[in-house]
Design a protein around this motif. Structure first.
Motif, PDB file in Angstrom:
ATOM      1  N   VAL A  50       3.525   3.413   6.808  1.00  0.00           N
ATOM      2  CA  VAL A  50       4.920   3.052   6.774  1.00  0.00           C
ATOM      3  C   VAL A  50       5.917   4.063   7.696  1.00  0.00           C
ATOM      4  O   VAL A  50       6.690   3.483   8.507  1.00  0.00           O
ATOM      5  N   VAL A  51       5.516   5.324   7.458  1.00  0.00           N
ATOM      6  CA  VAL A  51       6.514   6.120   8.396  1.00  0.00           C
ATOM      7  C   VAL A  51       6.125   5.908   9.904  1.00  0.00           C
ATOM      8  O   VAL A  51       6.859   6.304  10.513  1.00  0.00           O
ATOM      9  N   THR A  52       4.884   5.619  10.288  1.00  0.00           N
ATOM     10  CA  THR A  52       4.690   5.450  11.820  1.00  0.00           C
ATOM     11  C   THR A  52       5.180   4.335  12.392  1.00  0.00           C
ATOM     12  O   THR A  52       5.692   4.222  13.742  1.00  0.00           O
ATOM     13  N   TYR A  53       5.456   3.164  11.542  1.00  0.00           N
ATOM     14  CA  TYR A  53       5.812   1.928  12.171  1.00  0.00           C
ATOM     15  C   TYR A  53       7.443   1.834  11.865  1.00  0.00           C
ATOM     16  O   TYR A  53       8.061   0.917  12.368  1.00  0.00           O
ATOM     17  N   TRP A  54       7.992   2.519  10.815  1.00  0.00           N
ATOM     18  CA  TRP A  54       9.408   2.265  10.558  1.00  0.00           C
ATOM     19  C   TRP A  54      10.023   3.408  11.079  1.00  0.00           C
ATOM     20  O   TRP A  54       9.659   4.427  11.122  1.00  0.00           O
ATOM     21  N   SER A  55      11.213   2.963  11.558  1.00  0.00           N
ATOM     22  CA  SER A  55      12.212   3.906  12.546  1.00  0.00           C
ATOM     23  C   SER A  55      13.319   4.183  11.925  1.00  0.00           C
ATOM     24  O   SER A  55      14.052   3.349  11.438  1.00  0.00           O
ATOM     25  N   TYR A  56      13.707   5.425  11.595  1.00  0.00           N
ATOM     26  CA  TYR A  56      14.864   5.969  11.018  1.00  0.00           C
ATOM     27  C   TYR A  56      16.254   5.709  11.947  1.00  0.00           C
ATOM     28  O   TYR A  56      17.260   4.980  11.333  1.00  0.00           O
ATOM     29  N   SER A  57      16.051   5.749  13.018  1.00  0.00           N
ATOM     30  CA  SER A  57      16.995   5.339  14.205  1.00  0.00           C
ATOM     31  C   SER A  57      16.379   5.094  15.431  1.00  0.00           C
ATOM     32  O   SER A  57      15.245   5.503  15.657  1.00  0.00           O
ATOM     33  N   SER A  58      17.188   4.528  16.367  1.00  0.00           N
ATOM     34  CA  SER A  58      16.855   4.141  17.789  1.00  0.00           C
ATOM     35  C   SER A  58      17.890   4.437  18.476  1.00  0.00           C
ATOM     36  O   SER A  58      19.076   4.098  18.203  1.00  0.00           O
ATOM     37  N   GLY A  59      17.813   4.730  20.007  1.00  0.00           N
ATOM     38  CA  GLY A  59      18.956   4.806  20.727  1.00  0.00           C
ATOM     39  C   GLY A  59      18.399   4.786  22.151  1.00  0.00           C
ATOM     40  O   GLY A  59      17.251   4.732  22.441  1.00  0.00           O
ATOM     41  N   GLU A  60      19.399   5.262  23.027  1.00  0.00           N
ATOM     42  CA  GLU A  60      19.235   5.560  24.638  1.00  0.00           C
ATOM     43  C   GLU A  60      19.592   7.031  24.958  1.00  0.00           C
ATOM     44  O   GLU A  60      20.653   7.420  24.142  1.00  0.00           O
ATOM     45  N   ARG A  61      18.917   7.718  25.732  1.00  0.00           N
ATOM     46  CA  ARG A  61      19.420   8.931  26.273  1.00  0.00           C
ATOM     47  C   ARG A  61      19.221   9.017  27.670  1.00  0.00           C
ATOM     48  O   ARG A  61      18.244   8.590  28.330  1.00  0.00           O
ATOM     49  N   ALA A  62      19.924   9.389  28.549  1.00  0.00           N
ATOM     50  CA  ALA A  62      19.899   9.522  30.037  1.00  0.00           C
ATOM     51  C   ALA A  62      19.913  10.846  30.513  1.00  0.00           C
ATOM     52  O   ALA A  62      20.610  11.733  29.892  1.00  0.00           O
ATOM     53  N   GLY A  63      19.175  11.305  31.405  1.00  0.00           N
ATOM     54  CA  GLY A  63      19.060  12.450  32.202  1.00  0.00           C
ATOM     55  C   GLY A  63      17.954  12.599  33.041  1.00  0.00           C
ATOM     56  O   GLY A  63      17.222  11.508  33.475  1.00  0.00           O
ATOM     57  N   TRP A  64      17.400  13.942  33.438  1.00  0.00           N
ATOM     58  CA  TRP A  64      16.377  14.161  34.172  1.00  0.00           C
ATOM     59  C   TRP A  64      15.225  14.653  33.589  1.00  0.00           C
ATOM     60  O   TRP A  64      15.188  15.749  32.872  1.00  0.00           O
ATOM     61  N   VAL A  65      14.107  14.110  33.634  1.00  0.00           N
ATOM     62  CA  VAL A  65      12.769  14.444  32.959  1.00  0.00           C
ATOM     63  C   VAL A  65      12.323  15.680  33.680  1.00  0.00           C
ATOM     64  O   VAL A  65      12.062  15.496  34.849  1.00  0.00           O
ATOM     65  N   GLN A  66      12.316  16.798  33.203  1.00  0.00           N
ATOM     66  CA  GLN A  66      11.788  18.071  33.813  1.00  0.00           C
ATOM     67  C   GLN A  66      10.394  18.346  33.381  1.00  0.00           C
ATOM     68  O   GLN A  66       9.766  18.968  34.089  1.00  0.00           O
ATOM     69  N   LYS A  67      10.026  17.721  32.165  1.00  0.00           N
ATOM     70  CA  LYS A  67       8.642  18.452  31.915  1.00  0.00           C
ATOM     71  C   LYS A  67       7.938  17.197  30.992  1.00  0.00           C
ATOM     72  O   LYS A  67       8.411  16.482  30.449  1.00  0.00           O
ATOM     73  N   LEU A  68       6.395  16.870  31.291  1.00  0.00           N
ATOM     74  CA  LEU A  68       5.843  16.057  30.713  1.00  0.00           C
ATOM     75  C   LEU A  68       4.490  16.551  30.601  1.00  0.00           C
ATOM     76  O   LEU A  68       3.722  16.594  31.842  1.00  0.00           O
ATOM     77  N   SER A  69       3.701  16.772  29.398  1.00  0.00           N
ATOM     78  CA  SER A  69       2.127  17.314  29.271  1.00  0.00           C
ATOM     79  C   SER A  69       1.715  16.548  28.038  1.00  0.00           C
ATOM     80  O   SER A  69       2.309  16.337  27.077  1.00  0.00           O
ATOM     81  N   SER A  70       0.402  16.667  28.479  1.00  0.00           N
ATOM     82  CA  SER A  70      -0.728  16.066  27.251  1.00  0.00           C
ATOM     83  C   SER A  70      -1.062  17.276  26.420  1.00  0.00           C
ATOM     84  O   SER A  70      -1.449  18.133  26.983  1.00  0.00           O
ATOM     85  N   LYS A  71      -0.725  17.386  25.185  1.00  0.00           N
ATOM     86  CA  LYS A  71      -0.932  18.613  24.397  1.00  0.00           C
ATOM     87  C   LYS A  71      -1.744  18.094  23.148  1.00  0.00           C
ATOM     88  O   LYS A  71      -1.687  17.019  22.662  1.00  0.00           O
ATOM     89  N   GLY A  72      -2.351  19.066  22.614  1.00  0.00           N
ATOM     90  CA  GLY A  72      -3.054  18.979  21.374  1.00  0.00           C
ATOM     91  C   GLY A  72      -4.551  19.189  21.445  1.00  0.00           C
ATOM     92  O   GLY A  72      -5.085  19.138  22.428  1.00  0.00           O
ATOM     93  N   TRP A  73      -4.906  19.656  20.319  1.00  0.00           N
ATOM     94  CA  TRP A  73      -6.166  20.326  20.358  1.00  0.00           C
ATOM     95  C   TRP A  73      -7.115  19.099  20.010  1.00  0.00           C
ATOM     96  O   TRP A  73      -8.169  18.810  20.707  1.00  0.00           O
ATOM     97  N   ILE A  74      -6.743  18.296  18.872  1.00  0.00           N
ATOM     98  CA  ILE A  74      -7.698  17.081  18.544  1.00  0.00           C
ATOM     99  C   ILE A  74      -6.741  15.957  18.876  1.00  0.00           C
ATOM    100  O   ILE A  74      -7.321  14.873  19.513  1.00  0.00           O
ATOM    101  N   CYS A  75      -5.712  15.868  18.328  1.00  0.00           N
ATOM    102  CA  CYS A  75      -4.723  14.681  18.642  1.00  0.00           C
ATOM    103  C   CYS A  75      -3.832  14.750  19.815  1.00  0.00           C
ATOM    104  O   CYS A  75      -2.924  15.670  19.821  1.00  0.00           O
ATOM    105  N   LYS A  76      -4.463  14.109  20.883  1.00  0.00           N
ATOM    106  CA  LYS A  76      -3.562  14.540  22.319  1.00  0.00           C
ATOM    107  C   LYS A  76      -2.300  13.562  22.027  1.00  0.00           C
ATOM    108  O   LYS A  76      -2.231  12.475  21.785  1.00  0.00           O
TER     109      LYS A  76
END
Length: 140
Positions: A23-49
């Protein structure tokens, strides 16, 4: 208590926990849009990436930058973000609350869609293009 009742209680607890996570993974509390410049994106996690990112948002030129931290589950969306790194983008996100572990992501904001923004609105009718204008052809 008999073994049968203990197993029954255990199965009921596992099913309840699984249902809660579903339920909590498919139901969203809120949704929206944000604009800007992506500075960083990385794949993290020991087991769950998961893909964890950071976007700089500026409301007015010359003001302090606000950072928006987000998580991406979809590898296609992460690939789109990597392609537009350094450009002004709009991120559609869903805020999810109550997710039990950080295995699903480090933030509550999960990006589901990316769009490149071509202009920065300053006021009604006044925009600043984010890409340089194409020079006019020389007159003959």
């Amino acid at each position: 208590m008999s073994i049968k009742s203990i197993v029954g209680i255990f199965v009921a607890l596992v099913l309840a926990l699984g249902g809660y996570i579903l339920v909590v993974t498919y139901w969203s509390y809120s949704s929206g849009e944000r604009a800007g410049w992506v500075q960083k994106l990385s794949s993290k996690g020991w087991i769950c990436k998961t893909w964890e990112g950071e976007m700089a948002m500026v409301s007015m030129p010359g003001t302090t930058t606000e950072k928006f931290y987000f998580t991406v589950w979809d590898h296609d969306v992460a690939a789109q973000l990597n392609k537009v790194m350094g450009k002004r983008v709009s991120l559609h996100y869903e805020e999810k609350r109550g997710i039990p572990t950080s295995c699903f992501g480090e933030t509550r904001h999960y990006v589901t869609k990316v769009s490149v923004v071509d202009e920065i609105p300053l006021a009604t009718g006044i925009v600043v293009p984010t890409h340089p204008p194409v020079p006019a052809a020389p007159a003959k």
